[in-house]
Design an enzyme around this catalytic site. Structure first.
Site, short mmCIF file in Angstrom:
data_model
loop_
_atom_site.label_atom_id
_atom_site.label_comp_id
_atom_site.label_asym_id
_atom_site.label_seq_id
_atom_site.Cartn_x
_atom_site.Cartn_y
_atom_site.Cartn_z
N HIS A 52 0.82 -1.22 0.00
CA HIS A 52 0.00 0.00 0.00
C HIS A 52 0.86 1.27 0.00
CE1 HIS A 52 -4.00 -1.83 0.63
NE2 HIS A 52 -3.34 -2.75 1.32
N ASP B 241 -0.75 -5.04 6.02
CA ASP B 241 -1.75 -5.93 5.41
C ASP B 241 -1.54 -6.07 3.91
OD1 ASP B 241 -2.48 -3.14 5.23
OD2 ASP B 241 -4.38 -3.79 4.37
N GLU B 242 -2.14 -7.12 3.36
CA GLU B 242 -2.25 -7.35 1.92
C GLU B 242 -0.90 -7.16 1.20
OE1 GLU B 242 -6.87 -6.26 1.03
OE2 GLU B 242 -5.49 -4.56 1.07
N VAL B 243 0.11 -7.86 1.68
CA VAL B 243 1.45 -7.74 1.10
C VAL B 243 1.68 -8.86 0.08
CG1 VAL B 243 3.92 -7.73 1.59
CG2 VAL B 243 2.32 -6.66 3.20
#
Length: 521
Positions: free
Chosen positions: A261, A314-316
């Site tokens: 992100h 998150d969401e790596v």
């Protein structure tokens, strides 16, 4: 003080006070303990604040001024009193602690007493801290009503005795200023409405893949990643938001979401990208990446004084690391695969945050992937769904609940009833583990939210969650139908105070169905 207490004892003895059922009065969120009588008072035109509190920062004085503003905001108060009506001359506030520092876990309790008789009649507000007193003022404001006959402000059902404190110490609302920029006046509007509902943490998700709007003096090119030169926040703007919130009893939790992100970081500093063709996560092999993170957190420590900083995590997707030649070479040299490098990045960033005096909040993927290796000063932020909090507290870590199926405001199909019924302590029965759930947070992600629709998307659903986080569990309704009228009344009160809260009749930010009263929408 002594005289007021004796007066209340007499009134109680005479039987004028009745214990109120949870759905019997229009207060939101419902206090811990409420009793009331049957008499009416009017607020004197010279209604005043009396206190021995030193108030070096002016927090109490400004809070009292806002109290007067909100109770007089809906109508012009221009009437005169005739007859035998009794006047409420002012409010006497006693604050026990002289420390006005705002931090996690401070005492937010208060006791509000409004007698029906006396000469003169003063309301009485006791609190351990000035921030508890601010909550008492918010409750007091909901007891004040405009009389359309006399054109003055009245308090009905006196005498009142309200004893109150929050169930959870962390009661949060996330706003996202990366997906859409939010102007400072709108952020302040959101903070004002948070204070009305007794939420106490503004989680500022400042930057993300799409934009980097915040000035970072240590690395001034970072905000080249803003959408435009006018959609930015200066350091002074950030300080203004923190101070504005603090005067209302609200902490600001700043977030930089790393290593994923973060594409917008590379607009100003392209070397933060693994490559021009593969731009996130941030380059784990580049020491400059961690120097920038250190610079950001150093600058943050001068602005954001809350105990915690949010580091995302998150969401790596580590595929950029494993396909970019120089990063792949570094991974081989270090003996790391993609998931191990993700762990290395998160733990190293945690150490940087700790060096700046912060405790850490990370999204739940960090716990799900390598929880036992996280710093013991980590708070795990749940979002993917239910059941995570149980595992987190069983492992001895603290948790914030924000499960997306119930507490994501951008999910427009989620109704206020679902927000109200979402219980942070579901299936957590051990008292020691329950204490590790420090609270919850509703999240206003900004993909489809800007200054035109943020308020009606947040409210009143966030207020429904606010009662869950404030009110004692035993006082919460088991069926949301029992609080519908009271929440509708509060939603109309928000409208009267200039907050664009949407109708209750439907999920998300629905429009009014048809002509009709605010209280029936």
């Amino acid at each position: 003080m002594e005289k007021i207490i004796r007066t209340f004892s007499l009134v109680i003895f005479l039987g004028f006070i009745t214990v109120v059922a949870v759905d019997g009065i229009n207060l939101w969120p419902m206090p811990k303990s409420v009793s009331y009588g049957s008499l009416s008072l009017y607020l004197s035109k010279e209604f005043e604040l009396r206190t021995d509190y030193k108030d070096a920062s002016g927090i109490l004085k400004e809070g009292f001024s806002r109290f007067l503003d909100v109770i007089e905001s809906a109508h012009v108060v221009d009437g005169t009193v005739t007859g035998q009506a009794a006047a409420l001359e002012g409010l006497h506030v006693v604050v026990s602690s002289s420390d006005d520092g705002l931090q996690f876990g401070i005492d937010e309790s208060y006791k509000l007493s409004i007698p029906a008789t006396g000469s003169p009649i003063y309301a009485h507000l006791e609190a351990q801290t000035v921030y508890g007193a601010l909550h008492g003022l918010q409750t007091f404001s909901q007891l004040c009503h405009f009389n359309f006959t006399t054109r003055i402000i009245e308090v009905h059902r006196a005498p009142w005795v309200i004893i109150d404190r929050p169930r959870f110490s962390y009661r949060g609302l996330l706003i996202d200023t990366s997906r859409h920029y939010q102007p400072l006046p709108m952020i302040k509007n959101v903070i004002d409405a948070m204070a009305y509902t007794k939420l106490n943490v503004l989680h500022w998700h400042i930057v993300d893949t799409e934009s980097f709007p915040l000035e970072i003096p240590s690395y001034p090119k970072l905000w080249n990643g803003a959408y435009s030169v006018s959609e930015r926040y200066t350091t002074a703007d950030a300080i203004e938001i923190v101070q504005y919130a603090q005067k209302r009893g609200i902490n600001v939790l700043a977030e930089i979401d790393v290593p994923g992100h973060a594409l917008s970081w590379g607009i100003g500093y392209p070397s933060l990208w693994p490559s021009l063709d593969c731009q996130q996560p941030l380059d784990v092999s580049n020491e400059f990446t961690f120097k920038v993170i250190d610079g950001i957190l150093s600058d943050f420590s001068k602005v954001f004084k809350f105990r915690f900083v949010h580091l995302g995590g998150d969401e790596v997707d580590t595929s950029c690391w494993t396909v970019t030649p120089h990063v792949k070479k570094w991974l081989t040299k270090q003996g790391l695969n993609g998931s191990q490098a993700y762990e290395y990045f998160v733990l190293r960033t945690q150490k940087i945050a700790l060096s700046h005096g912060y405790e850490i909040v990370n999204w739940e993927e960090t716990f799900n992937n390598f929880g036992s290796k996280l710093s013991p000063k980590t708070v795990v932020h749940n979002w993917l769904g239910g059941g995570v909090a149980q595992k987190v507290v069983a492992a001895g870590l603290r948790c914030i609940v924000s499960n997306q199926d119930k507490w994501y405001l951008d999910h427009l199909d989620t109704s206020w009833q679902q927000f109200y019924m979402n219980e942070p302590l579901t299936n957590i029965t051990n008292p020691k583990q329950q204490k590790l759930v420090i609270g919850g947070e509703v999240c206003m992600w900004g993909e489809h939210i800007d200054g035109s629709d943020i308020e009606q998307t947040i409210w009143p659903r966030a207020a429904a969650a606010a009662e869950r986080l404030w009110t004692p569990f035993e006082k919460l309704a088991k069926d949301p139908k029992k609080v519908t009228g009271r929440l509708a009344h509060f939603r109309c009160l928000l409208n009267q105070r200039g907050v664009a809260a949407a109708p209750l009749a439907g999920p998300g930010r629905v429009a009014p169905d048809e002509p009709g009263s605010c209280y029936r929408q």
